[in-house]
Scaffold this active site. Structure first.
Site: not given
Length: 399
Positions: A63, A162, A291, A339
């Protein structure tokens, strides 16, 4: 042309063994990439198979794009290495594997309820998890309209809280599934909540509940084709938890669910994350970096800019806390991770050139950085680290 939402894996080119040419990606992937060691993956599957009895099958959980490793290539490799089943979380994950020509049984571990979902599962020959009576009724009704039968897997809640029917109601639940037309009970299973803990108390309590539920089911005259309970940690911990099938996720990819399990078998990390230096510069004492100037040089410093950032999956919270490897040497990251780029203090690396490879995760010569290292810094788990690398990082198969 590759679907940009998929994670591609292809062999390196002879001309540039670290880079791959992909249709649809506009040229060589020379900025940053993820290397997937399929030989290590094969090794891990064989190690896992060695601790299972001949009657216990291995389900490789693929998955979340095989935990970020690339579901198609990983699935093909693990099946060749000895896995018999595949586990996915969603229907589209299962469809992706079927479209790739994979014919092995695929269990959808997530809950599915709608008519459209049932039809898709039936069409693509997937096998659903049945968690509730209502879900079982929906599946039976829709399958009747299709004049089609389907193997289904009954899930019991033994303490995870769950998905699943409460274990105390297991007999009635399984009896209903047996009675409903068009449903064939393929297995009964549950999921362990604390198998990675050194304290096995809760795990053993869950196991006892599972055993009691199965005993009652058998008294009622139902003998499920297979039972399964163990995840990676339980597979490494206790053979009594193996039953007919184990569902292994993290261990496939070469990481241990907990430090105390590291002696159980020899696993090799499958993923490495690498990028290239894009600029080298000298800054003077008192100069801020990135930054917010969270890092200010205390002396003249060589700075390397590297073409990878938080949009690729490098957690911004690692800023000023992580190290990378260059030429086998640990190098500190400095300033805020941005980023698309991050900066390194490479003052200790002489004559560093643009284009040199930086290893963010993986081994370089004698030193290594693992997903566990990042997870420790961030107070999270290695699963989250592996799943965090974005699809704009091409996956490159190496061996």
């Amino acid at each position: 042309m590759l679907n940009r939402e998929q994670t591609p894996i292809a062999p390196p080119t002879k001309e540039c063994p670290q880079m791959v040419q992909y249709d649809g990606y506009g040229g060589l992937c020379q900025r940053a990439w993820v290397e997937i060691d399929l030989a290590a993956l094969t090794h891990n599957i064989k190690q896992l198979k060695n601790i299972l009895s001949p009657n216990t099958q291995l389900m490789a959980v693929v998955k979340a794009d095989a935990y970020g490793h690339g579901a198609i290539a990983v699935s093909q490799t693990v099946l060749q290495a000895g896995a018999s089943w595949l586990g996915v979380a969603t229907i589209p994950e299962g469809i992706e594997l079927r479209e790739a020509g994979i014919e092995a049984p695929i269990l959808v571990l997530g809950a599915t309820y709608t008519t459209e979902q049932v039809k898709a599962i039936a069409h693509w020959h997937l096998q659903p998890t049945i968690c509730t009576v209502k879900q079982a009724l929906i599946f039976s009704e829709v399958l009747a309209t299709l004049n089609q039968s389907l193997p289904v897997h009954a899930k019991l809640d033994t303490g995870m809280s769950r998905l699943g029917t409460p274990w105390q109601e297991a007999t009635e639940f399984v009896q209903l599934i047996q009675r409903l037309p068009n449903l064939k009970l393929a297995s009964v299973y549950s999921h362990l909540a604390t198998a990675d803990s050194p304290d096995q108390t809760i795990m053993l309590q869950q196991h006892e509940k599972f055993k009691q539920a199965i005993a009652q089911i058998k008294i009622a005259g139902i003998n499920p084709d297979r039972l399964h309970l163990a995840n990676s940690a339980a597979t490494l911990t206790n053979p009594n938890l193996h039953y007919d099938l184990v569902r292994v996720g993290l261990a496939n990819y070469g990481l241990y669910p907990a430090p105390h399990l590291q002696s159980a078998i020899d696993l090799k990390p499958v993923m490495q994350v690498k990028a290239r230096v894009t600029q080298v510069k000298t800054i003077e004492a008192g100069t801020g970096v990135s930054y917010g100037h969270q890092f200010v040089a205390e002396q003249q410093t060589q700075i390397a800019v590297v073409g990878i950032g938080y949009a690729d999956g490098i957690p911004r919270n690692l800023s000023n806390k992580m190290q990378v490897l260059i030429r086998g040497n640990f190098v500190p990251q400095v300033g805020s991770v941005t980023m698309d780029q991050l900066m390194l203090d490479v003052s200790a690396i002489p004559d560093l050139e643009v284009g040199e490879v930086v290893t963010l995760l993986g081994k370089d010569r004698e030193n290594q950085i693992s997903a566990d290292d990042w997870a420790t810094i961030l107070g999270t788990i290695s699963w989250e680290i592996l799943c965090g690398f974005k699809h704009r990082l091409p996956r490159v198969a190496v061996s």
